[in-house]
Motif scaffolding. Sequence first.
Motif, PDB file in Angstrom:
ATOM      1  N   MET A 208       0.802  -1.309   0.160  1.00 46.46           N
ATOM      2  CA  MET A 208       0.079   0.111   0.068  1.00 46.46           C
ATOM      3  C   MET A 208       1.018   1.198  -0.016  1.00 46.46           C
ATOM      4  N   SER A 209       0.361   2.245  -0.720  1.00 47.36           N
ATOM      5  CA  SER A 209       0.939   3.676  -0.605  1.00 47.36           C
ATOM      6  C   SER A 209       0.341   4.040   0.684  1.00 47.36           C
ATOM      7  N   PHE A 210       1.137   5.153   1.393  1.00 41.12           N
ATOM      8  CA  PHE A 210       0.852   5.738   2.723  1.00 41.12           C
ATOM      9  C   PHE A 210      -0.527   6.214   2.665  1.00 41.12           C
ATOM     10  N   LEU A 211      -0.909   6.953   1.261  1.00 45.15           N
ATOM     11  CA  LEU A 211      -2.355   7.288   1.264  1.00 45.15           C
ATOM     12  C   LEU A 211      -3.319   6.492   1.261  1.00 45.15           C
ATOM     13  N   GLU A 212      -3.056   5.434   0.674  1.00 38.86           N
ATOM     14  CA  GLU A 212      -3.916   4.279   0.326  1.00 38.86           C
ATOM     15  C   GLU A 212      -4.201   3.467   1.888  1.00 38.86           C
ATOM     16  N   MET A 213      -3.148   3.483   2.824  1.00 36.88           N
ATOM     17  CA  MET A 213      -3.364   3.084   4.079  1.00 36.88           C
ATOM     18  C   MET A 213      -4.381   3.926   4.706  1.00 36.88           C
ATOM     19  N   LEU A 214      -4.305   5.292   4.703  1.00 38.70           N
ATOM     20  CA  LEU A 214      -5.277   6.329   5.375  1.00 38.70           C
ATOM     21  C   LEU A 214      -6.510   6.293   4.658  1.00 38.70           C
ATOM     22  N   ASP A 215      -6.615   5.675   3.364  1.00 39.50           N
ATOM     23  CA  ASP A 215      -7.945   5.349   2.644  1.00 39.50           C
ATOM     24  C   ASP A 215      -8.502   4.212   3.557  1.00 39.50           C
ATOM     25  N   VAL A 216      -7.672   3.255   3.728  1.00 39.03           N
ATOM     26  CA  VAL A 216      -8.374   2.097   4.290  1.00 39.03           C
ATOM     27  C   VAL A 216      -8.794   2.625   5.782  1.00 39.03           C
ATOM     28  N   LEU A 217      -7.929   3.182   6.492  1.00 37.69           N
ATOM     29  CA  LEU A 217      -8.389   3.788   7.743  1.00 37.69           C
ATOM     30  C   LEU A 217      -9.813   4.493   7.823  1.00 37.69           C
ATOM     31  N   ASN A 218      -9.763   5.441   6.697  1.00 43.62           N
ATOM     32  CA  ASN A 218     -11.291   6.050   6.685  1.00 43.62           C
ATOM     33  C   ASN A 218     -12.335   5.306   6.357  1.00 43.62           C
ATOM     34  N   GLU A 219     -12.151   4.267   5.626  1.00 41.94           N
ATOM     35  CA  GLU A 219     -13.125   3.299   5.459  1.00 41.94           C
ATOM     36  C   GLU A 219     -13.548   2.653   6.728  1.00 41.94           C
ATOM     37  N   LYS A 220     -12.615   2.223   7.473  1.00 41.26           N
ATOM     38  CA  LYS A 220     -12.839   1.729   8.641  1.00 41.26           C
ATOM     39  C   LYS A 220     -13.417   2.528   9.385  1.00 41.26           C
ATOM     40  N   LEU A 221     -13.331   4.037   9.782  1.00 37.54           N
ATOM     41  CA  LEU A 221     -13.716   4.951  10.466  1.00 37.54           C
ATOM     42  C   LEU A 221     -15.278   5.113  10.040  1.00 37.54           C
TER      43      LEU A 221
ATOM     44  N   ILE B 297     -11.034  10.817   8.299  1.00 37.71           N
ATOM     45  CA  ILE B 297      -9.779  12.101   8.640  1.00 37.71           C
ATOM     46  C   ILE B 297      -9.694  12.834   7.317  1.00 37.71           C
ATOM     47  N   GLU B 298      -9.649  14.187   7.321  1.00 34.66           N
ATOM     48  CA  GLU B 298      -9.523  14.719   6.107  1.00 34.66           C
ATOM     49  C   GLU B 298      -8.005  15.011   5.754  1.00 34.66           C
ATOM     50  N   PHE B 299      -7.652  14.906   4.464  1.00 32.10           N
ATOM     51  CA  PHE B 299      -6.198  15.341   4.186  1.00 32.10           C
ATOM     52  C   PHE B 299      -6.185  15.221   2.689  1.00 32.10           C
ATOM     53  N   ASP B 300      -5.084  16.224   2.273  1.00 34.25           N
ATOM     54  CA  ASP B 300      -5.036  16.582   1.085  1.00 34.25           C
ATOM     55  C   ASP B 300      -4.264  15.534   0.083  1.00 34.25           C
ATOM     56  N   TYR B 301      -4.722  15.528  -0.956  1.00 32.14           N
ATOM     57  CA  TYR B 301      -4.021  14.593  -2.073  1.00 32.14           C
ATOM     58  C   TYR B 301      -4.775  15.092  -3.479  1.00 32.14           C
ATOM     59  N   ASP B 302      -3.949  14.862  -4.473  1.00 36.96           N
ATOM     60  CA  ASP B 302      -4.314  14.945  -5.703  1.00 36.96           C
ATOM     61  C   ASP B 302      -3.759  14.047  -6.939  1.00 36.96           C
ATOM     62  N   CYS B 303      -2.695  14.431  -7.484  1.00 38.97           N
ATOM     63  CA  CYS B 303      -2.211  13.318  -8.483  1.00 38.97           C
ATOM     64  C   CYS B 303      -1.725  12.047  -8.041  1.00 38.97           C
TER      65      CYS B 303
ATOM     66  N   LEU C  10       5.295   7.102  -1.032  1.00 37.58           N
ATOM     67  CA  LEU C  10       5.798   6.543   0.256  1.00 37.58           C
ATOM     68  C   LEU C  10       4.986   5.140   0.508  1.00 37.58           C
ATOM     69  N   HIS C  11       5.536   4.107   0.630  1.00 43.82           N
ATOM     70  CA  HIS C  11       4.789   2.966   0.552  1.00 43.82           C
ATOM     71  C   HIS C  11       5.392   2.191   2.140  1.00 43.82           C
ATOM     72  N   MET C  12       4.179   1.488   2.595  1.00 38.27           N
ATOM     73  CA  MET C  12       4.091   0.935   3.749  1.00 38.27           C
ATOM     74  C   MET C  12       5.348  -0.188   4.049  1.00 38.27           C
ATOM     75  N   ARG C  13       5.891  -0.583   3.037  1.00 42.05           N
ATOM     76  CA  ARG C  13       7.116  -1.464   3.212  1.00 42.05           C
ATOM     77  C   ARG C  13       8.262  -0.830   3.917  1.00 42.05           C
ATOM     78  N   ASN C  14       8.159   0.680   3.935  1.00 42.35           N
ATOM     79  CA  ASN C  14       9.190   1.118   4.788  1.00 42.35           C
ATOM     80  C   ASN C  14       8.923   1.198   6.178  1.00 42.35           C
ATOM     81  N   TYR C  15       8.055   0.517   6.786  1.00 43.03           N
ATOM     82  CA  TYR C  15       7.684   0.476   8.064  1.00 43.03           C
ATOM     83  C   TYR C  15       7.600  -1.007   8.661  1.00 43.03           C
ATOM     84  N   ASN C  16       7.534  -1.136   9.968  1.00 42.06           N
ATOM     85  CA  ASN C  16       7.655  -2.644  10.304  1.00 42.06           C
ATOM     86  C   ASN C  16       6.461  -3.200  11.072  1.00 42.06           C
ATOM     87  N   ASP C  17       6.104  -4.041  11.187  1.00 42.72           N
ATOM     88  CA  ASP C  17       4.920  -4.654  11.889  1.00 42.72           C
ATOM     89  C   ASP C  17       4.977  -4.052  13.469  1.00 42.72           C
ATOM     90  N   GLY C  18       3.661  -3.473  13.831  1.00 43.76           N
ATOM     91  CA  GLY C  18       3.868  -3.133  15.303  1.00 43.76           C
ATOM     92  C   GLY C  18       4.345  -1.656  15.374  1.00 43.76           C
TER      93      GLY C  18
END
Length: 249
Positions: free
Chosen positions: A35-48, A56-62, A90-98
Motif C-alpha cells: 500500500m502507499s501511505f495514502l492508500e493506508m489512510l484510505d483504508v483507515l477512513n473506510e474503517k472509521l 480524517i481529512e487530508f490533502d491529495y491530488d495526483c 511513500l509505501h508501507m514497506r518502509n515500516y515494520n509490523d507493530g
Amino acid sequence: MADLMTIHLKVWRQKNANDSGRFEDYTLDEVNEHMSFLEMLDVLNEKLMMDDVEPIEFDYDCREGICGSCNLVINGRAHGPKHKTAVCQLHMRNYNDGDTIVIEPPRAASFPVIKDLVVDRSAFDRIIEAGGYVSVKTGSAPEANLIPIAQDTVNESFDFATCIGCGACVAACPNSSASLFTGAKLGHLNMLPQGQPEREKRTIAMVEQMEKEGFGDCSNHAECEAVCPVGISIAAIAEMRKDYLKAVI
C-alpha cells in the motif's frame, strides 16, 4: 504474497481553524506492505466510516509525486522518512509490523489548519501572483538553439522550476521560512532571457509578499533542502538574496 502488518497511528484531529486539536489513536490490522501511505489512510477512513466515525481529512491530488498536495508531517519529518519522496509515493514497506506512526499537518502560522491534516497554503499562491507575468511574447515553442543559453544555466533553471509548492520547506524550517519556495519560483524565471525585463520588479514584489504573509527569514539551517521531495538546492535562496539586493540598491 505480501506481508501484512499491524500499524498503530496517532493522527492529528482538528474540527476547524478555531478548534485546539488533539492526537487520536487508531490501530489498523492487516496493512499490506505494498500500500502507499495514502492508500493506508484510505483504508483507515473506510474503517472509521464503517464505525460511524467522521473520516480524517487530508490533502491529495495526483498521487504521482508531482502536484505537492500531500504534504503530511510523518514522525516529525515533512513527507516522511524517504529522501526526495512525496507522501503519495511513500509505501508501507518502509515500516515494520507493530510500528507507531505519528501524522500531523505542516506547522506554520502562515499555513493555518482548516481541518484535521488540511492546511491553507494560499499564501504561496499570493507570492506567485505578486510576481506578475512576463511581458515577452513567447509565442509557440521556438527551435531549441534559436536563443543561445548555456547548458548549465538551463539545467539550474529547470531544477528550480521543478518546485511543486508542497510547503515541506516551510514545515521543516525552524523559522517557518518560505525562502526556498520563493527562491525557486524566482530562480527559474530570473535565469532565462524571457524573465529579464521584469526581473527586479518581480524579485522585490515576491520577496516583500513573502514577508507580508508572515513567513520567517531564512535561518541557514538547510532543513528545507533536506526534506524537499524534488531536491531543490538552497542555492535558490542565495540567488534570490543576490537578486533582491541588486534590485533595491
